[in-house]
Design an enzyme around this catalytic site. Structure first.
Site: not given
Ligand code: PBG
Length: 310
Positions: A103, A111, A181, A203, A234, A260
């Site tokens: 992604c 992705c 996730k 997503r 996550k 984040s």
């Molecule tokens: C996808 C990925 C994401 C995060 C880690 N790997 C973004 C998503 O799934 O949209 C998010 C991590 C975060 O928010 O700190 N490569």
């Protein structure tokens, strides 16, 4: 003496966003203290983390150019592979984790490459994505990644990555699966950093519904069956029950991703003087360990390590 849960810098995996160029530290406005780094600056950041007792980094790539396939993900001259080689060289003790997903590299922000089904519905081409992920994993492992961490949610990806690594003489490289996730609003600031917000659609087709817990068990068991060596949940904070559930399910090493948006909330409240940042940050990280996480991926790693060492 009667404390049941320990929190130490040795529990942390510190994320770095690497971008092409030299001497670059481009701040991410929604994540105070976090920046996109060129490889030379990333090496300096790696030394600081190591000096604070943090054992591991996870690397994300912010490429200059994107395309429909996400071909930057397996570019051995790209920022992530270059950073892996440079950091391995400079600080060989650090355990380097490579996040594997397309992604950050696709121009549409999904992705994997897209296809339209018979009804014109746009979705990621699951099976066509698998060999591309395997290519990215092999490129990263060859460049020095000690652990491969697939963060897409394609079906069959763990088996595909395992086969790809094994077939390229990389059978000793373990896989840390983003097994559980959720489709979460807490990834917003990361997507600003990676400019990876999907241009069309979202997503939810391949990430999990926040309302589900039995599905988390199924996803984790499936990944273990396919050969995952370590598991991840996550985000972390709204999902402490899921961390505890996966902990009971498996004795594989378990990581929690303090994502984040969780970091941004903490920083925003602290900057307003509404909470005591140090106290709340360490309380949050302790709760993830208490729930059952062995490891925590956190943007607060440097701050927390300093506070813990003080
Ligand atoms: C996808 C990925 C994401 C995060 C880690 N790997 C973004 C998503 O799934 O949209 C998010 C991590 C975060 O928010 O700190 N490569």
């Amino acid at each position: 003496m009667v404390r049941e849960t320990a929190l130490e810098p040795g529990d942390f995996i510190y994320p770095l966003f690497v971008t092409p160029g030299r001497g670059i530290r481009r701040p991410i406005s929604s994540m105070p203290g976090v920046a996109n780094l060129s490889v030379d600056v990333a090496v300096e950041e790696a030394r600081v983390a190591h000096g604070l007792g943090i054992p591991s980094l996870i690397l994300f790539g912010i490429p200059d150019a994107k395309d429909p396939q996400g071909s930057g993900a397996w570019d051995e001259a790209g920022p992530v592979c270059t950073a892996l080689r440079a950091i391995k060289d400079a600080v060989p003790e650090l355990v380097l984790v490579a996040d594997i997903c397309l992604c950050e590299y696709t121009d549409h922000g999904h992705c994997g490459p897209l296809e339209r089904d018979a009804r014109g519905h746009l979705s990621v081409a699951n099976d066509a994505t698998l060999p591309l992920l395997a290519r990215a994993a092999v490129a990263c492992a060859k460049s020095g990644a000690d652990i491969i961490a697939p963060s897409d949610m394609m079906d069959g990806r763990i088996a595909a990555l395992r086969a790809g690594l094994d077939g390229n003489g990389l059978s000793d490289t373990p896989i840390m699966s983003y097994a559980v996730k959720y489709a979460s609003g807490f990834y917003g600031p990361f997507r600003e950093a990676a400019q990876s917000t999907p241009k069309e659609g979202d997503r939810r087709g391949y990430q999990m519904d926040p309302a589900n817990v039995r599905e988390a068990r199924r996803e984790a068991l499936l990944d273990i069956e396919e050969g995952a060596d370590m598991l991840m949940v996550k985000p972390a904070l709204s999902y402490l029950d899921i961390i505890a559930e996966v902990r009971r399910l498996s004795d594989k090493p378990l990581a929690a991703y303090n994502v984040s948006g969780e970091y941004s909330m903490l920083k925003a409240a602290a900057q307003n003087g509404w909470i005591d940042e140090q106290r709340v940050c360490l309380e949050l990280l302790t709760s993830m360990r208490r729930a059952g996480a062995d490891l925590i991926i956190t943007y607060s790693a440097l701050d927390a390590a300093r506070w813990l060492g003080a």
